[in-house]
Enzyme design. Sequence first.
Site, PDB file in Angstrom:
ATOM      1  N   HIS A 120      18.892  12.991 -32.808  1.00  8.60           N
ATOM      2  CA  HIS A 120      20.201  13.395 -33.352  1.00  8.60           C
ATOM      3  C   HIS A 120      20.934  12.205 -33.965  1.00  8.60           C
ATOM      4  CE1 HIS A 120      20.503  17.596 -32.040  1.00  8.60           C
ATOM      5  NE2 HIS A 120      19.857  17.234 -30.945  1.00  8.60           N
TER       6      HIS A 120
ATOM      7  N   ASP B 250      20.407  21.382 -33.152  1.00  9.80           N
ATOM      8  CA  ASP B 250      20.438  22.345 -32.048  1.00  9.80           C
ATOM      9  C   ASP B 250      21.033  23.622 -32.615  1.00  9.80           C
ATOM     10  OD1 ASP B 250      19.620  20.315 -30.314  1.00  9.80           O
ATOM     11  OD2 ASP B 250      21.675  19.796 -29.773  1.00  9.80           O
TER      12      ASP B 250
ATOM     13  N   GLU C 266      13.912  22.552 -24.301  1.00 12.27           N
ATOM     14  CA  GLU C 266      15.175  23.093 -24.825  1.00 12.27           C
ATOM     15  C   GLU C 266      14.866  24.061 -25.965  1.00 12.27           C
ATOM     16  OE1 GLU C 266      17.358  19.637 -26.098  1.00 12.27           O
ATOM     17  OE2 GLU C 266      17.863  19.047 -24.052  1.00 12.27           O
TER      18      GLU C 266
ATOM     19  N   ARG D 105      24.510  13.270 -34.370  1.00 14.98           N
ATOM     20  CA  ARG D 105      25.321  12.920 -33.189  1.00 14.98           C
ATOM     21  C   ARG D 105      25.400  11.392 -33.135  1.00 14.98           C
ATOM     22  NH1 ARG D 105      22.136  14.592 -28.189  1.00 14.98           N
ATOM     23  NH2 ARG D 105      22.511  16.658 -29.041  1.00 14.98           N
TER      24      ARG D 105
ATOM     25  N   HIS E 221      16.577  23.153 -29.495  1.00 12.91           N
ATOM     26  CA  HIS E 221      16.435  21.844 -30.157  1.00 12.91           C
ATOM     27  C   HIS E 221      15.209  21.746 -31.072  1.00 12.91           C
ATOM     28  CE1 HIS E 221      16.462  17.415 -30.589  1.00 12.91           C
ATOM     29  NE2 HIS E 221      15.151  17.586 -30.625  1.00 12.91           N
TER      30      HIS E 221
HETATM   31 ZN    ZN Z   1      19.024  18.545 -29.633  1.00  9.52          ZN
END
Ligand code: ZN
Length: 181
Positions: free
Chosen positions: A92, A99, A156, A65, A159
């Site tokens: 990321h 994810d 999460e 990301r 993740h």
């Molecule tokens: Zn993540």
Amino acid sequence: MQFVTLAPPTIDLDLRYATPDNLTGSPIYRRPLCLLHPAAAARLLEAVRLAAAQGLRLRVFDAYRPPAAQWKLWEALPDARFIADPRKGSSHGRGVAVDLTLAAADGTPLEMGTGFDDMSERAYHADTQVSVEAQRNRSLLLGIMAAAGWAHYAHEWWHYHLPDARSYPLVEDGALGPRMM
Ligand SMILES: [Zn+2]
């Protein structure tokens, strides 16, 4: 740094941040690819192998990301339980986080109790309010990813990152070469 692209049929893709179907309501990056640092790609392939041995597939929501995209997420939800502070940098943005969820052999996602990016306590790994089926499926994903060398994040279920994620540099989108649209 030469990142690696993973694609079907090796994995299934559901790259929400390249679409409006994410918590910000609009795409936050333009490169609809599962891009990872080679060290992370190798461990994801190991997880693919372990999942396949159980008749399952991996379905990826996000991998690399760009740091600029991390700012867009942070502006939409400045809550450090769920979004890494972009001033510190996200795993990321280093290409060493993913994810994902598990899917059946036909590609149907397994029940996990919440959707991707459900920013609530129901998304915590240790949440016992979600169904027993969802708790089992989260444990299954956790087991596969841990066995493949990934670390989890308690808040999460989707993740995972390399245990030494901080030792990898943040990578700007432009450093990866021309956009592959
Ligand atoms: Zn993540």
